[in-house]
Scaffold this motif. Structure first.
Motif, short mmCIF file in Angstrom:
data_model
loop_
_atom_site.label_atom_id
_atom_site.label_comp_id
_atom_site.label_asym_id
_atom_site.label_seq_id
_atom_site.Cartn_x
_atom_site.Cartn_y
_atom_site.Cartn_z
N ARG A 232 3.97 6.31 -3.29
CA ARG A 232 4.31 4.96 -3.76
C ARG A 232 3.80 3.89 -2.78
O ARG A 232 3.32 2.83 -3.20
CB ARG A 232 5.84 4.87 -3.91
CG ARG A 232 6.37 3.55 -4.47
CD ARG A 232 6.20 3.50 -5.96
NE ARG A 232 6.83 2.33 -6.55
CZ ARG A 232 8.06 2.31 -7.08
NH1 ARG A 232 8.80 3.42 -7.06
NH2 ARG A 232 8.55 1.21 -7.63
N GLU A 233 3.88 4.17 -1.48
CA GLU A 233 3.49 3.16 -0.50
C GLU A 233 1.99 2.94 -0.41
O GLU A 233 1.51 1.95 0.14
CB GLU A 233 4.01 3.55 0.89
CG GLU A 233 3.44 4.83 1.48
CD GLU A 233 4.21 6.08 1.08
OE1 GLU A 233 4.01 7.12 1.74
OE2 GLU A 233 5.01 6.03 0.12
N HIS A 234 1.20 3.87 -0.99
CA HIS A 234 -0.24 3.71 -0.93
C HIS A 234 -0.73 2.56 -1.80
O HIS A 234 -1.79 1.98 -1.52
CB HIS A 234 -0.94 5.01 -1.35
CG HIS A 234 -1.04 6.00 -0.24
ND1 HIS A 234 -1.80 7.15 -0.32
CD2 HIS A 234 -0.47 6.03 0.99
CE1 HIS A 234 -1.69 7.84 0.80
NE2 HIS A 234 -0.89 7.18 1.61
N GLY A 235 -0.02 2.20 -2.85
CA GLY A 235 -0.43 1.09 -3.71
C GLY A 235 -0.49 -0.22 -2.92
O GLY A 235 -1.57 -0.82 -2.80
N PRO A 236 0.64 -0.70 -2.39
CA PRO A 236 0.58 -1.94 -1.61
C PRO A 236 -0.29 -1.84 -0.37
O PRO A 236 -0.93 -2.81 0.03
CB PRO A 236 2.05 -2.20 -1.25
CG PRO A 236 2.78 -0.93 -1.53
CD PRO A 236 2.02 -0.22 -2.58
N ARG A 237 -0.36 -0.66 0.22
CA ARG A 237 -1.19 -0.49 1.41
C ARG A 237 -2.67 -0.66 1.06
O ARG A 237 -3.43 -1.29 1.81
CB ARG A 237 -0.93 0.89 2.00
CG ARG A 237 -1.61 1.16 3.32
CD ARG A 237 -1.19 2.53 3.84
NE ARG A 237 -2.08 3.04 4.87
CZ ARG A 237 -2.07 4.29 5.30
NH1 ARG A 237 -1.21 5.16 4.78
NH2 ARG A 237 -2.92 4.67 6.24
N LEU A 238 -3.10 -0.12 -0.08
CA LEU A 238 -4.49 -0.29 -0.52
C LEU A 238 -4.77 -1.75 -0.84
O LEU A 238 -5.82 -2.29 -0.46
CB LEU A 238 -4.74 0.56 -1.77
CG LEU A 238 -5.50 1.87 -1.66
CD1 LEU A 238 -5.78 2.42 -3.05
CD2 LEU A 238 -6.78 1.74 -0.87
N ALA A 239 -3.87 -2.39 -1.56
CA ALA A 239 -4.08 -3.79 -1.93
C ALA A 239 -4.18 -4.67 -0.69
O ALA A 239 -4.94 -5.65 -0.67
CB ALA A 239 -2.94 -4.26 -2.83
N GLU A 240 -3.45 -4.34 0.35
CA GLU A 240 -3.50 -5.11 1.59
C GLU A 240 -4.78 -4.81 2.37
O GLU A 240 -5.32 -5.68 3.06
CB GLU A 240 -2.29 -4.79 2.45
CG GLU A 240 -2.19 -5.62 3.71
CD GLU A 240 -0.93 -5.33 4.50
OE1 GLU A 240 -0.85 -5.80 5.65
OE2 GLU A 240 -0.04 -4.63 3.98
N LEU A 241 -5.28 -3.59 2.26
CA LEU A 241 -6.48 -3.20 2.99
C LEU A 241 -7.70 -4.00 2.55
O LEU A 241 -8.50 -4.46 3.38
CB LEU A 241 -6.73 -1.70 2.80
CG LEU A 241 -8.00 -1.13 3.44
CD1 LEU A 241 -7.92 -1.18 4.96
CD2 LEU A 241 -8.24 0.30 2.96
N TYR A 242 -7.87 -4.15 1.23
CA TYR A 242 -9.02 -4.88 0.71
C TYR A 242 -8.79 -6.39 0.85
O TYR A 242 -7.73 -6.89 0.47
CB TYR A 242 -9.24 -4.52 -0.76
CG TYR A 242 -9.82 -3.14 -0.97
CD1 TYR A 242 -11.17 -2.89 -0.75
CD2 TYR A 242 -9.01 -2.07 -1.38
CE1 TYR A 242 -11.71 -1.62 -0.95
CE2 TYR A 242 -9.55 -0.80 -1.58
CZ TYR A 242 -10.90 -0.59 -1.35
OH TYR A 242 -11.43 0.66 -1.54
#
Length: 285
Positions: A232-242
């Motif tokens: 679940r935490e990978h969604g916001p983490r990906l969005a923040e990465l880009y």
């Protein structure tokens, strides 16, 4: 179905044609273009191109010396874009996330934006439950055993495997199509084993992920609230990465959002595409 001969072998693809913005869809292993069968009809005004990548559901084998590692398949996808001369592409991924490595490999020039739908990211290659499958594929005869087991309804419906990827349930005829090539062809099983065991180590994956910050174009991250494979935490983490990432979370869906929530996914994609300069082109008449 048309096909293009690439360095690794023949890659079949579907192309809806038209003058609309180009969307190129990736799929998971061992799936094929039918993963998107519910979504593509909802994207009128776009040219949808769906290659069947050599992830185990491909109908014709690759060359014996083909590099079908995560990096190799990502580069093959880039070669596909080049051979079809596709420009200003929106790359859409679900389940398999390796298409992002076009960025880390410096091969993302043809991409205008990306839509990342509940896909592998960071060090989650392959996702936790799929790691057992990778171990099986390392054993001689393991892929053949795996494909035979996938013909058993109870196994394919198990919540710890493909049955957990969709809350709605994947129709048997679709799964038969996905697993059929590897069931029938030893060479396809060879390709599947190469891919399934072709992820690099954790340190390498995290290094590649760090390079994704270089992608300065729009990225829509769509995450599933009931996903069993993608944290679940990978969604916001990906969005923040880009640098231009944005996050949408879809309820009542597992990994295969195109299966569970195709209408909502198509709506979110269209909203994102229009907002980032890729409005649909309606055909006259």
């Amino acid at each position: 179905m048309p096909s293009v001969e690439l360095s690794a072998g023949p890659v079949d693809y579907q192309d809806t044609g038209g003058d609309g913005p180009v969307l190129v869809f990736g799929h998971g292993p061992p799936m094929n273009e039918t993963q998107w069968r519910k979504v593509v009809p909802l994207l009128d005004g776009y040219r949808c191109v769906l290659p069947t990548l050599p992830l185990g559901g491909h109908r014709r084998p690759m060359r014996p010396d083909a590099d079908l590692s995560q990096r190799g398949v990502a580069l093959l996808l880039g070669e596909f874009l080049e051979r079809l001369d596709l420009e200003e592409v929106t790359l859409v991924l679900n389940d398999w996330g390796g298409g992002q490595f076009l960025v880390s490999e410096g091969r993302a020039q043809r991409l205008a934006r990306m839509v990342l739908v509940a896909c592998e990211a960071f060090d989650n290659f392959p996702p936790g439950p799929a790691r057992a499958m990778a171990h099986v594929c390392r054993v001689p005869g393991g892929v053949r055993l795996l494909t035979r087991l996938m013909g058993v309804r109870a196994v394919r419906r198990a919540r710890g495997g493909y049955g957990g990827m969709s809350l709605r349930g994947i129709p048997d005829e679709v799964m038969d199509d996905w697993f059929g090539p590897a069931t029938r062809s030893r060479a396809v099983r060879r390709d599947f084993a190469k891919f399934a065991t072709g992820a690099p180590d954790r340190a390498t994956l995290l290094d590649w992920s760090g390079r994704l910050r270089d992608f300065d174009r729009p990225v829509l991250v769509v995450w599933a609230a009931e996903d069993r494979l993608m944290p679940r935490e990978h969604g916001p983490r990906l969005a923040e990465l880009y640098p231009q990432g944005r996050l949408v979370e879809i309820a009542d869906s597992s990994t295969l959002v195109p299966e569970d929530q195709p209408e909502r996914l198509a709506e979110e994609m269209t909203r994102f595409l229009v907002a980032t300069g890729a409005a649909p082109v309606r055909r006259a008449g």
